[in-house]
Design a protein around this motif. Structure first.
Motif, mmCIF file in Angstrom:
data_model
loop_
_atom_site.group_PDB
_atom_site.id
_atom_site.type_symbol
_atom_site.label_atom_id
_atom_site.label_comp_id
_atom_site.label_asym_id
_atom_site.label_seq_id
_atom_site.Cartn_x
_atom_site.Cartn_y
_atom_site.Cartn_z
ATOM 1 N N ASN A 64 9.750 -4.852 3.188
ATOM 2 C CA ASN A 64 10.600 -5.998 3.463
ATOM 3 C C ASN A 64 10.237 -7.051 2.434
ATOM 4 N N TRP A 65 11.243 -7.496 1.668
ATOM 5 C CA TRP A 65 11.035 -8.508 0.639
ATOM 6 C C TRP A 65 12.110 -9.571 0.793
ATOM 7 N N GLY A 68 13.142 -11.102 3.380
ATOM 8 C CA GLY A 68 13.989 -10.876 4.543
ATOM 9 C C GLY A 68 14.899 -9.663 4.455
ATOM 10 N N ARG A 69 14.752 -8.875 3.390
ATOM 11 C CA ARG A 69 15.608 -7.692 3.221
ATOM 12 C C ARG A 69 14.789 -6.417 3.408
ATOM 13 N N PRO A 70 15.215 -5.534 4.310
ATOM 14 C CA PRO A 70 14.549 -4.229 4.425
ATOM 15 C C PRO A 70 15.008 -3.350 3.263
ATOM 16 N N LEU A 71 14.053 -2.729 2.582
ATOM 17 C CA LEU A 71 14.344 -1.952 1.381
ATOM 18 C C LEU A 71 13.566 -0.643 1.370
ATOM 19 N N VAL A 72 14.124 0.344 0.680
ATOM 20 C CA VAL A 72 13.399 1.558 0.308
ATOM 21 C C VAL A 72 13.468 1.588 -1.210
ATOM 22 N N LYS A 73 12.323 1.336 -1.860
ATOM 23 C CA LYS A 73 12.296 1.173 -3.317
ATOM 24 C C LYS A 73 10.996 1.710 -3.904
ATOM 25 N N ARG A 74 11.046 1.927 -5.206
ATOM 26 C CA ARG A 74 9.825 2.234 -5.946
ATOM 27 C C ARG A 74 9.091 0.926 -6.223
ATOM 28 N N ILE A 93 4.885 -4.179 3.396
ATOM 29 C CA ILE A 93 5.067 -2.730 3.284
ATOM 30 C C ILE A 93 4.832 -2.107 4.657
ATOM 31 N N SER A 94 5.773 -1.254 5.079
ATOM 32 C CA SER A 94 5.608 -0.614 6.391
ATOM 33 C C SER A 94 5.450 0.900 6.283
ATOM 34 N N GLY A 95 5.353 1.425 5.063
ATOM 35 C CA GLY A 95 5.085 2.848 4.909
ATOM 36 C C GLY A 95 5.423 3.364 3.527
ATOM 37 N N ARG A 96 4.869 4.534 3.198
ATOM 38 C CA ARG A 96 5.173 5.210 1.940
ATOM 39 C C ARG A 96 6.053 6.408 2.249
ATOM 40 N N VAL A 97 7.138 6.564 1.492
ATOM 41 C CA VAL A 97 8.037 7.693 1.683
ATOM 42 C C VAL A 97 7.371 8.943 1.117
ATOM 43 N N LEU A 98 7.211 9.951 1.977
ATOM 44 C CA LEU A 98 6.588 11.208 1.572
ATOM 45 C C LEU A 98 7.619 12.242 1.140
ATOM 46 N N ALA A 99 8.790 12.193 1.775
ATOM 47 C CA ALA A 99 9.816 13.201 1.500
ATOM 48 C C ALA A 99 11.158 12.708 2.008
ATOM 49 N N ALA A 100 12.203 13.263 1.420
ATOM 50 C CA ALA A 100 13.573 12.991 1.874
ATOM 51 C C ALA A 100 14.228 14.328 2.158
#
Length: 119
Positions: free
Chosen positions: A64-65, A67-73, A106-113
């Motif tokens: 979250n950056w 106020g925006r929830p994001l999935v980013k590198r 940061i609320s987690g690291r993406v391991l897989a999609a």
């Protein structure tokens, strides 16, 4: 006859074989949007290690950056700034100055999609 397989059973077995972390720390979220197109597509199921609540390596994070929830590198740069990057070149990277990194949640690291192809 047609064999019916439970989606949940398949997902759990797949996760056990591929993620190599305890399943109780995995959060499953659905990706939205096209900013990570290629690596992560709209509607993909993401397996997220919820234990990771800080930047520890260049990787894809749920965050979250401003106020925006994001999935980013996230990528640490030599000047001490953190770059928030999309895989889709249509999205400009954002720079987080060293003094503002504590405002990046940061609320987690993406391991897989896990994607679904529609035909």
């Amino acid at each position: 006859s047609t064999e019916v397989v439970s989606y949940v059973d398949v997902a759990e077995e797949w996760a056990r074989q591929n993620l190599r972390v305890p399943l109780d720390v995995i959060r499953v979220v659905t990706a939205r949007g096209d900013s990570m197109l290629g690596a992560i597509n709209d509607g993909d199921v993401l397996f997220v290690d919820s234990r990771v609540n800080y930047f520890d390596a260049d990787a894809i994070y749920v965050l979250n950056w401003q106020g925006r929830p994001l999935v980013k590198r996230l990528q640490l740069r030599r000047d001490g700034t953190l770059q928030i990057r999309s895989d889709n070149a249509a999205y400009e990277p954002e720079i987080v100055p060293p003094g503002e990194i504590d405002q990046l949640h940061i609320s987690g690291r993406v391991l897989a999609a896990w994607g679904l192809k529609r035909f």
